[in-house]
Design a protein around this motif. Structure first.
Motif, PDB file in Angstrom:
ATOM      1  N   ARG A 144      87.879  26.057 -73.571  1.00 53.03           N
ATOM      2  CA  ARG A 144      87.023  25.034 -72.965  1.00 53.03           C
ATOM      3  C   ARG A 144      87.628  24.547 -71.649  1.00 53.03           C
ATOM      4  O   ARG A 144      88.846  24.595 -71.450  1.00 53.03           O
ATOM      5  N   ASP A 145      86.742  24.031 -70.760  1.00 54.29           N
ATOM      6  CA  ASP A 145      87.211  23.461 -69.501  1.00 54.29           C
ATOM      7  C   ASP A 145      87.379  21.949 -69.644  1.00 54.29           C
ATOM      8  O   ASP A 145      87.242  21.380 -70.728  1.00 54.29           O
ATOM      9  N   GLN A 146      87.663  21.278 -68.524  1.00 51.12           N
ATOM     10  CA  GLN A 146      87.919  19.840 -68.551  1.00 51.12           C
ATOM     11  C   GLN A 146      86.693  19.022 -68.946  1.00 51.12           C
ATOM     12  O   GLN A 146      86.820  17.862 -69.334  1.00 51.12           O
ATOM     13  N   GLU A 151      84.546  27.707 -71.135  1.00 51.41           N
ATOM     14  CA  GLU A 151      84.926  28.444 -69.941  1.00 51.41           C
ATOM     15  C   GLU A 151      84.841  29.943 -70.181  1.00 51.41           C
ATOM     16  O   GLU A 151      84.356  30.703 -69.346  1.00 51.41           O
TER      17      GLU A 151
END
Length: 457
Positions: A144-146, A151
């Motif tokens: 996962r991204d921020q 992602e």
């Protein structure tokens, strides 16, 4: 609510099953795996279901019938290729499409509903159903991204040491924006070791286009299990059985030993019924309230009324009404109807027969192709001789008759109301109301003969 569609991937042969039976047709708790999947999808109010078939296509179509549309994957070139095979049916649709494998029988309606709701609420273009495992070895990791969006999905062999520490994994079930799904599928390549077109590549394509890709994490890792061999099939059956038994117990059924009891998915059991160890209830069986189903009983596609006691017996495709008791070791074969307060004792076999209220068939007796009235007593060792070598014939016994022990009733035959047969008789002619039928040779005693026998010398 926008339109919803579902694609069931069911084209794989399942070579690891080492079976002539098509993989998704292997049963879990009495139902083919693909039926479990279809049942859960059916609750989602989808507008159209398309099942992708390949090996064994006709058998799958026979199982699901007209409930689904079908797409044929002529070559097994990966999951992306399989989904692309549905383009003629779904390629021009607008809405949400659920993609699910036909060998995931443990996924529940609740999980799939939450997945679709999450997908639509977040306005994602793709949503992955994920799970968390203490040991996700072998699974693709969800990175996962921020923003907590996905992602990428990283396969085990391609993951960095840091990515291998991620415990969230891809279960292989997805939701997609349908139009973008098929647009992306046409961009998926097969430049990999297997030369196949992978559905997860769609995730990367959508992400690169700037689209939102999310993951919904399910509560139970076991739900995500895909069945690829006999070991997984047995585990899935154990999980499903535990789930079925727990639901029944929460609805008022008592299990003496739930881990040693096998109840199939479509079985219905009423409150305050007791299920003893070793019981197997199969098919469309319905058990009423306040029954006792004794140890090692095996009941298939039968209806059992209230307050019935069944002791270590085998029952198939029959109906047993209230307050009757069966066994031990009785065999109730198809097309048998036992009405209220009927007693069937030990080592009795009954098939294709109707037995009316209050009748007793005590023990060591065969009843076949017969109609028995009310309050009849059938003595020990009675045989209904219903087969002449070519055809079956019927025996009718009217109310309140008494059948003496060891009687042989040669069909076709009628035993009248309030009549009797003498013990040891072979009855070949009708016995009329209030009569006694007796058919045995006269006894002769040979004086002193027993002393001449070898063992008395």
């Amino acid at each position: 609510m926008e339109n919803r569609y579902a694609i069931i991937l069911a084209a794989g042969k399942g070579s690891r099953m080492k079976s002539s039976l098509y993989k998704v047709l292997h049963p879990v708790a009495g139902k083919p795996m693909v039926e479990h999947v279809f049942d859960q999808i059916d609750h989602l109010n989808v507008d159209e279901v398309v099942t992708v078939v390949g090996f064994g296509a006709e058998k799958v179509k026979e199982q699901l019938g007209e409930r689904s549309n079908y797409a044929l994957q002529t070559e097994q070139l990966g999951t992306g290729h399989a989904v692309l095979a549905t383009s003629e049916v779904l390629g021009d649709k607008v809405g949400t499409t659920l993609v699910i494998c036909g060998d995931t029988p443990l996924l529940t309606q609740e999980t799939l509903e939450e997945l679709v709701k999450h997908h639509e609420k977040t306005e994602a273009k793709a949503t992955i159903l994920s799970a968390v495992a203490s040991d996700p070895t072998g699974y693709g990791r969800i990175i996962r991204d921020q923003n907590d969006h996905v992602e990428k999905i990283v396969e085990q062999k391609d993951a960095t040491p840091e990515e291998l520490l991620v415990t969230e994994f891809n279960t292989g079930t997805y939701c997609f924006d349908n139009a973008l799904l098929f647009e992306a599928l046409n961009k998926v390549g097969n430049d990999n070791a297997q030369g196949e077109y992978y559905l997860p590549d769609v995730i990367s394509i959508l992400r690169d286009q700037g689209e939102i890709v999310t993951a919904y994490t399910m509560d139970s890792e076991e739900e995500s299990m895909g069945v690829n061999d006999r070991v997984a099939l047995a585990k899935a059956t154990q999980y499903m059985s535990a789930r079925i038994n727990e639901e029944l117990m929460r609805n008022g059924v008592t299990f003496v030993d739930p881990s040693n009891t096998y109840i199939e998915k479509d079985v219905i059991i009423g409150a305050d019924t007791v299920i003893e160890p070793g019981v197997m209830l199969r098919g469309k069986t319905v058990i009423g309230e306040n029954c006792i189903i004794g140890a090692n009983s095996d009941i298939t596609d039968s209806t059992i009324g209230d307050h019935v006691v069944i002791t270590s017996s085998n029952i198939k495709q029959s109906t047993i009404l209230d307050y009757s008791d069966i066994g031990p070791y009785a065999h109730i074969r198809p097309n048998t109807i036992l009405k209220e307060h009927v007693h069937v004792g030990n080592f009795v076999e009954i098939k294709n027969a109707t037995v009316d209220k209050g009748t007793k068939v005590g023990h060591l007796t065969y009843v076949g192709d017969a109609t028995l009235g009310q309050d009849i007593n059938v003595g020990c060792g009675t045989v209904f001789a219903n087969y002449d070598g070519k055809r079956k014939h019927h025996v009718t016994i009217e109310d309140h008759a008494f059948i003496g022990s060891g009687s042989i009733l040669v069909a076709p035959l009628t035993i009248g109301k309030n009549s009797m047969t003498a013990a040891g008789s072979t009855i070949t002619q009708d016995v009329f109301e209030d009569d006694l039928g007796i058919a045995r040779s006269k006894q002769t005693n040979l004086v002193g003969y027993a002393k001449k026998l070898p063992y008395n010398e």
